[in-house]
Design an enzyme around this catalytic site. Structure first.
Site, PDB file in Angstrom:
ATOM      1  N   GLU A  46      53.903  20.985  45.963  1.00  0.00           N
ATOM      2  CA  GLU A  46      54.895  20.358  46.920  1.00  0.00           C
ATOM      3  C   GLU A  46      56.357  20.282  46.172  1.00  0.00           C
ATOM      4  O   GLU A  46      56.387  19.579  45.091  1.00  0.00           O
ATOM      5  CB  GLU A  46      54.552  19.015  47.462  1.00  0.00           C
ATOM      6  CG  GLU A  46      55.298  18.368  48.098  1.00  0.00           C
ATOM      7  CD  GLU A  46      54.945  16.860  48.549  1.00  0.00           C
ATOM      8  OE1 GLU A  46      53.434  16.543  48.445  1.00  0.00           O
ATOM      9  OE2 GLU A  46      55.893  15.934  48.679  1.00  0.00           O
ATOM     10  N   ASP A  57      61.495   7.572  48.018  1.00  0.00           N
ATOM     11  CA  ASP A  57      61.053   7.665  46.511  1.00  0.00           C
ATOM     12  C   ASP A  57      61.300   6.627  45.550  1.00  0.00           C
ATOM     13  O   ASP A  57      62.119   5.997  45.768  1.00  0.00           O
ATOM     14  CB  ASP A  57      61.668   8.867  46.144  1.00  0.00           C
ATOM     15  CG  ASP A  57      61.210   9.947  46.856  1.00  0.00           C
ATOM     16  OD1 ASP A  57      59.830  10.205  46.589  1.00  0.00           O
ATOM     17  OD2 ASP A  57      61.459  10.934  47.314  1.00  0.00           O
TER      18      ASP A  57
END
Lengths: 274, 402
Positions: A46, A57
């Site tokens: 990924e 994140d």
């Protein structure tokens, strides 16, 4: 058959997807890392496209993204780097062979997914992005801030037109009915966020198991990979008990921080897990 | 009824469609981790806001705690200066010194009805943080305010106020360390605490339903303005309403009940910083392109690669690289007139108002005042300026110019 589908048809358990940030730690590290991950036994890569405001994140991945942006990473640069990654020829940028470890390695044959946020993709041009991704050999997309409604009415058809898989996220807060809807819209696999958190947070993994068991019971059409909070053998094993595999991100980025040799660090990191 | 068509008809200025779009802008571009909370808000905000018991409590607090209605003041000497009739809507006289408390009270009451015990907020100038900390103190709720490190430095009095009110001020250290990054950190907090926490966004930005919800809570500004203008002039409708715009909450509130009155010209004033083309600016409609920031599609200041850029304004409250989707729609459709004022022009306007009317305005508000020089009025025109906040917090900046 898509590369991701083919993978799951051969391997239905303990599938390891490793996240890395394109252009981190060095601008030219991208391919070195991808090759290192493949040879160390990762099943899926990924590849994160760095963004200035990555809402989902935590600090580690965020910092790696800012670092990559400072290194000069953009979507256009990334596609240039990825131009020949499916072939075993010496990769080059505009005829100049890449330096160091990046040159003269084996082709990458495992599935590669691009992960990123909508804004840079919209600026690149959504359709051009899908076309260029498909052309270099990308298999699927994860865009956590592309909502279901906009996927269904505008963007989903474009993604499909270029033969890319699209992976939706589900969380412990997602209702069963919505999980089924998102599963139906996804292809490749479904991304089960282990707990309500940004990436890189430590949570009690015991509570996660009940949620994963519930997902198993829903008889979803896609394989399920678990992400967020997977950082070592113990958490990987726990995730794999009730899902087809797991995604590791923050822990790998940490392993790359200050690593002298990417290949060695990657091999050591993955050996501790699979 | 909710209008479900994405059209440019007049109704959509006051009411986004069910997916949160004003024309081409809005929506809810959020990661799945926020879906349940945002969906719950979306499903319940209108129902809760318009419950008689809610309205009663909200109106009582606005009157007895905030001090509403705020006066609409005919600024005689300023009017003479600009050869027209200028009225100031005195949001600076609200408790805590700005319009931000209208929304903070509304959202805290809403959070209580959603069963949330912990309140988080982002703040730029600190006015929204102070307003939120104030209402949390009043209601006995835990309050955490995210604020960029740069803003903590330049708005020290408001940081002290928030702490005295019992709030925890968390410095946002990432990125440009201003309002944009404080907003990112607040959203991340909400992702990590979905059960017990309500996120009070201070402006008409963020995922649907925030822009609409905040605009409605701030719409009390224009609701009162209409009634007060009628008393002053015999007509509810002015010729112009002017307000500064960062995210755009005071402008949304000042425009709201005039959005469908096409004879009323709506003037939004952005922060030009050192000048629109100086590279040190926050004039989003001039410099931005369509994009996604903080959960909605709007105009966003960004690089060619889609990285959000660091804006600049002398005023922390306008130092934001985006603009609410309602305003992006007002800009694109031509319903709004978008102007900008530089740091220096805003400073000059702050001193002008202080000397002419005895009112020291906030630096944000001063941008709206500065735009008076760019307008051509008739002597018979009625001009309403939303005086969104008072200037106490900006004294350190003002003193450098004395």
């Amino acid at each position: 058959m898509s590369r991701i589908k083919e993978l799951f048809s051969k391997k239905a358990s303990r599938v390891l997807n490793v996240y890395c940030t394109a252009g981190y730690p060095q601008l030219e590290s991208t391919l070195t890392i991808m090759r290192a991950l493949q040879s160390a036994g990762a099943d899926i890569i990924e590849l994160g496209m760095p963004y200035s405001d990555p809402l989902a994140d935590g600090p580690v991945i965020q910092a790696s993204g800012l670092h990559a942006l400072e290194n000069g990473m953009t979507i256009a640069v990334l596609f240039e780097q990825l131009r020949n990654f499916r072939s075993s020829f010496t990769p080059s940028v505009q005829g100049t062979p890449l330096e160091g470890d990046a040159g003269g390695d084996e082709a990458i044959s495992i599935p590669v997914i691009l992960m990123g946020y909508m804004n840079p993709v919209l600026q690149y041009g959504f359709e051009k992005f899908c076309a260029d991704a498909a052309a270099v050999g990308i298999d699927g997309l994860i865009l956590p801030d592309l909502p279901q409604h906009e996927f269904e009415t505008e963007y989903g058809a474009i993604i499909k037109e270029y033969g890319l898989d699209f992976i939706f996220l589900v969380t412990p807060e997602t209702s069963d009915a919505r999980i089924k809807e998102l599963d139906a819209l996804s292809s490749g696999f479904l991304y089960a966020v282990s707990s309500s958190s940004t990436t890189g947070k430590d949570k009690d993994f015991g509570a996660v198991e009940a949620y994963l068991q519930k997902l198993q019971g829903l008889h979803l059409t896609n394989p399920v990979l678990v992400g967020f909070g997977i950082k070592d053998k113990q958490t990987f094993d726990a995730a794999c008990r009730h899902a087809n595999g797991a995604i590791i991100g923050t822990a790998y980025i940490k392993a790359l921080e200050g690593a002298e040799d990417i290949k060695v660090a990657t091999k050591a990191f993955l050996n501790g897990i699979v | 009824m909710i209008n479900t068509t994405v059209s440019l008809n007049r109704g959509t200025y006051k009411q986004p469609n069910i997916f949160g779009y004003y024309g081409n802008y809005g929506g809810a571009y959020i990661p799945e981790m926020l879906h349940r909370n945002v969906e719950e808000l979306k499903a319940r905000y209108l129902e809760i806001m318009y419950e008689p018991a809610f309205q009663q409590e909200f109106q009582d607090l606005l009157r007895d705690y905030v001090g509403r209605p705020t006066p609409l003041f005919y600024a005689k000497r300023l009017s003479e200066q600009y050869k027209t009739r200028i009225y100031l809507k005195r949001e600076d006289l609200n408790h805590t010194g700005a319009h931000k408390i209208n929304n903070a009270i509304g959202q805290v009451l809403l959070a209580q009805r959603l069963g949330k015990k912990r309140i988080i907020a982002e703040t730029g100038a600190g006015q929204h943080g102070v307003a939120t900390a104030t209402v949390c103190a009043l209601m006995g709720l835990e309050c955490i305010v995210y604020m960029g490190i740069k803003d903590i430095e330049r708005q020290a009095p408001n940081v002290a106020r928030m702490k005295m009110l019992g709030a925890t001020v968390v410095p946002a250290e990432s990125g440009s360390q201003t309002l944009k990054d404080a907003t990112n950190e607040a959203i991340r907090d909400w992702i990590n605490n979905p059960e017990n926490t309500h996120y009070i966004i201070g402006s008409v930005v963020g995922p649907h339903p925030y822009p609409d919800m905040v605009a409605r809570f701030q719409s009390v500004i224009s609701e009162e303005t209409r009634k007060q203008l009628k008393e002053h002039t015999g007509s509810e409708l002015p010729d112009y309403v002017m307000a500064c715009v960062g995210g755009g909450s005071n402008a949304a509130g000042a425009f709201y009940h005039f959005l469908d009155e096409l004879s009323v010209k709506l003037v939004a004033v952005e922060a030009a910083g050192h000048g629109v083309n100086s590279g040190m600016s926050a004039a989003t409609t001039q410099l931005g392109k369509p994009g996604v920031l903080h959960g909605s599609k709007s105009l966003v200041m960004q690089t060619a690669d889609g990285q959000v850029v660091e804006p600049h304004s002398i005023s922390a409250g306008l130092d934001y690289p985006g603009i609410g989707p309602l305003h992006a729609h007002l800009f694109e459709s031509g319903r709004g007139i978008f102007l900008s004022a530089t740091d220096d022009e805003a400073l000059e306007a702050a001193f002008e108002l202080s000397k002419l009317e005895g009112i020291i305005p906030a630096l944000e508000t001063s941008h709206a005042l500065a735009a008076l020089k760019q307008m051509t009025f008739k002597p018979t025109d009625t001009v309403v300026i939303c005086l969104s906040g008072r200037g106490d917090k900006d004294l350190a900046t003002y003193m450098k110019s004395i």
